[in-house]
Design a protein around this motif. Structure first.
Motif, mmCIF file in Angstrom:
data_model
loop_
_atom_site.group_PDB
_atom_site.id
_atom_site.type_symbol
_atom_site.label_atom_id
_atom_site.label_comp_id
_atom_site.label_asym_id
_atom_site.label_seq_id
_atom_site.Cartn_x
_atom_site.Cartn_y
_atom_site.Cartn_z
ATOM 1 N N GLY A 30 0.813 -1.214 0.000
ATOM 2 C CA GLY A 30 0.000 0.000 0.000
ATOM 3 C C GLY A 30 0.847 1.264 0.000
ATOM 4 N N MET A 31 1.901 1.281 0.822
ATOM 5 C CA MET A 31 2.784 2.460 0.842
ATOM 6 C C MET A 31 3.500 2.619 -0.493
ATOM 7 S SD MET A 31 4.418 2.642 4.696
ATOM 8 C CE MET A 31 5.466 1.240 4.441
ATOM 9 N N PHE A 32 3.948 1.518 -1.075
ATOM 10 C CA PHE A 32 4.623 1.589 -2.372
ATOM 11 C C PHE A 32 3.688 2.167 -3.422
ATOM 12 C CE2 PHE A 32 5.558 -0.333 -6.521
ATOM 13 C CZ PHE A 32 6.830 0.176 -6.719
ATOM 14 N N GLN A 33 2.458 1.617 -3.479
ATOM 15 C CA GLN A 33 1.520 2.077 -4.507
ATOM 16 C C GLN A 33 1.110 3.521 -4.281
ATOM 17 O OE1 GLN A 33 -1.738 -0.544 -5.460
ATOM 18 N NE2 GLN A 33 -3.069 1.172 -5.999
ATOM 19 N N GLN A 34 0.798 3.877 -3.042
ATOM 20 C CA GLN A 34 0.227 5.199 -2.785
ATOM 21 C C GLN A 34 1.292 6.280 -2.619
ATOM 22 O OE1 GLN A 34 -3.382 5.280 -0.538
ATOM 23 N NE2 GLN A 34 -2.607 6.931 0.758
ATOM 24 N N ILE A 35 2.362 5.989 -1.909
ATOM 25 C CA ILE A 35 3.352 7.026 -1.617
ATOM 26 C C ILE A 35 4.401 7.105 -2.731
ATOM 27 C CG2 ILE A 35 5.149 7.761 0.004
ATOM 28 C CD1 ILE A 35 3.418 6.433 2.237
ATOM 29 N N ILE A 36 4.880 5.981 -3.219
ATOM 30 C CA ILE A 36 5.926 5.984 -4.242
ATOM 31 C C ILE A 36 5.341 6.211 -5.640
ATOM 32 C CG2 ILE A 36 7.841 4.665 -5.292
ATOM 33 C CD1 ILE A 36 8.294 5.400 -2.322
ATOM 34 N N LEU A 37 4.300 5.409 -5.979
ATOM 35 C CA LEU A 37 3.723 5.525 -7.318
ATOM 36 C C LEU A 37 2.691 6.647 -7.434
ATOM 37 C CD1 LEU A 37 3.243 1.744 -8.269
ATOM 38 C CD2 LEU A 37 5.160 3.271 -8.826
ATOM 39 N N GLY A 38 2.169 7.111 -6.298
ATOM 40 C CA GLY A 38 1.197 8.199 -6.313
ATOM 41 C C GLY A 38 -0.215 7.780 -6.679
ATOM 42 N N GLU A 39 -0.499 6.469 -6.674
ATOM 43 C CA GLU A 39 -1.835 5.976 -6.989
ATOM 44 C C GLU A 39 -2.530 5.560 -5.698
ATOM 45 O OE1 GLU A 39 -1.660 2.858 -9.882
ATOM 46 O OE2 GLU A 39 -0.104 3.883 -11.029
ATOM 47 N N PRO A 40 -3.792 5.929 -5.518
ATOM 48 C CA PRO A 40 -4.504 5.549 -4.289
ATOM 49 C C PRO A 40 -4.542 4.030 -4.118
ATOM 50 C CG PRO A 40 -5.808 7.098 -5.584
ATOM 51 C CD PRO A 40 -4.629 6.708 -6.422
ATOM 52 N N PHE A 41 -4.382 3.589 -2.880
ATOM 53 C CA PHE A 41 -4.401 2.163 -2.570
ATOM 54 C C PHE A 41 -5.789 1.800 -2.069
ATOM 55 C CE2 PHE A 41 -3.546 -1.287 0.617
ATOM 56 C CZ PHE A 41 -3.258 -2.281 -0.297
ATOM 57 N N GLY A 42 -6.553 1.090 -2.893
ATOM 58 C CA GLY A 42 -7.901 0.680 -2.533
ATOM 59 C C GLY A 42 -8.947 1.666 -2.995
ATOM 60 N N SER A 43 -10.229 1.269 -2.842
ATOM 61 C CA SER A 43 -11.324 2.122 -3.313
ATOM 62 C C SER A 43 -11.600 3.281 -2.364
ATOM 63 C CB SER A 43 -12.593 1.284 -3.508
ATOM 64 O OG SER A 43 -12.939 0.655 -2.288
ATOM 65 N N PRO A 45 -9.022 4.891 -0.018
ATOM 66 C CA PRO A 45 -7.658 4.815 0.501
ATOM 67 C C PRO A 45 -7.464 5.543 1.837
ATOM 68 C CG PRO A 45 -7.765 6.278 -1.401
ATOM 69 C CD PRO A 45 -9.120 5.675 -1.242
ATOM 70 N N MET A 46 -6.562 4.997 2.637
ATOM 71 C CA MET A 46 -6.116 5.654 3.860
ATOM 72 C C MET A 46 -5.245 6.839 3.479
ATOM 73 S SD MET A 46 -4.489 2.860 6.406
ATOM 74 C CE MET A 46 -5.397 1.490 7.018
ATOM 75 N N SER A 47 -5.029 7.703 4.444
ATOM 76 C CA SER A 47 -4.045 8.764 4.225
ATOM 77 C C SER A 47 -2.661 8.121 4.210
ATOM 78 C CB SER A 47 -4.124 9.794 5.349
ATOM 79 O OG SER A 47 -3.714 9.211 6.575
ATOM 80 N N ASP A 48 -1.674 8.858 3.700
ATOM 81 C CA ASP A 48 -0.303 8.354 3.713
ATOM 82 C C ASP A 48 0.146 8.079 5.147
ATOM 83 O OD1 ASP A 48 -0.380 8.679 1.001
ATOM 84 O OD2 ASP A 48 1.012 10.381 0.941
ATOM 85 N N LEU A 49 -0.200 8.974 6.063
ATOM 86 C CA LEU A 49 0.149 8.780 7.467
ATOM 87 C C LEU A 49 -0.521 7.521 8.019
ATOM 88 C CD1 LEU A 49 1.499 9.685 10.085
ATOM 89 C CD2 LEU A 49 -0.523 11.107 10.539
ATOM 90 N N GLY A 50 -1.769 7.278 7.629
ATOM 91 C CA GLY A 50 -2.479 6.087 8.070
ATOM 92 C C GLY A 50 -1.781 4.817 7.618
ATOM 93 N N LEU A 51 -1.305 4.815 6.367
ATOM 94 C CA LEU A 51 -0.573 3.652 5.863
ATOM 95 C C LEU A 51 0.731 3.431 6.633
ATOM 96 C CD1 LEU A 51 -1.034 3.839 1.991
ATOM 97 C CD2 LEU A 51 -1.697 1.958 3.494
ATOM 98 N N VAL A 52 1.435 4.518 6.911
ATOM 99 C CA VAL A 52 2.685 4.402 7.666
ATOM 100 C C VAL A 52 2.399 3.886 9.079
ATOM 101 C CG1 VAL A 52 4.598 5.714 8.669
ATOM 102 C CG2 VAL A 52 3.916 6.124 6.291
#
Length: 159
Positions: A30-43, A45-52
């Motif tokens: 999820g962090m890779f997809q959302q933070i690195i690739l910039g694509e939301p993870f899931g329908s 998505p959590m915030s970046d902080l939530g994923l961390v």
């Protein structure tokens, strides 16, 4: 005083660690997809902080499972059991009414409470040292060395 018997058990089942690492893979992906690739993870998505925080929480749980240790010691003073870092019990021989090695049904892992067995300390398997106190309390301490416990209990003249 030196123990006549010491057994240390850890949660080192291969399937448990595969499961824990698979669970860890979820926030990593999820962090890779959302933070690195910039694509939301899931329908939704959590915030970046939530994923961390999800990742850190998962690491903490894995660390706790790695740190857990069931230590059983038996000597001429009694029986000590410690499920680090959760619980420690000390039973002196004058408190104990009866001890025996039993085969028990699945009760789960860690520190469990059972109407049939009382308080159960278990890391794996279905063999354990059953302890009945004069107060009526019951305990089972799981073991991977029932023969070793039987031998020391015979040496101490407790069975």
């Amino acid at each position: 005083m030196k123990s006549a018997f010491t057994e240390v058990q850890k949660f080192n089942q291969w399937w448990l660690w595969i499961l824990l690492l698979a669970v860890l893979g979820l926030p990593v992906y999820g962090m890779f997809q959302q933070i690195i690739l910039g694509e939301p993870f899931g329908s939704t998505p959590m915030s970046d902080l939530g994923l961390v925080l999800f990742f850190v929480g998962t690491l903490l749980i894995i660390g706790l499972v790695w740190y857990l240790e069931l230590r059983t010691e038996i000597d001429e003073t009694g029986i000590r059991v410690r499920l680090r870092p959760i619980s420690t019990e000390v039973f002196t021989w004058d408190q104990i009414e009866h001890v025996e090695i039993i085969t028990y049904g699945f009760v789960g892992y860690g520190l469990r409470f059972s109407s049939k067995y009382g308080t159960v300390y278990n890391t794996r398997g279905n063999k354990g040292l059953s302890i009945r106190l004069k107060s009526g309390s019951r305990y089972v301490i799981g073991t991977q060395d029932p023969e070793g416990i039987t031998q020391v209990l015979r040496t101490l003249d407790k069975i």
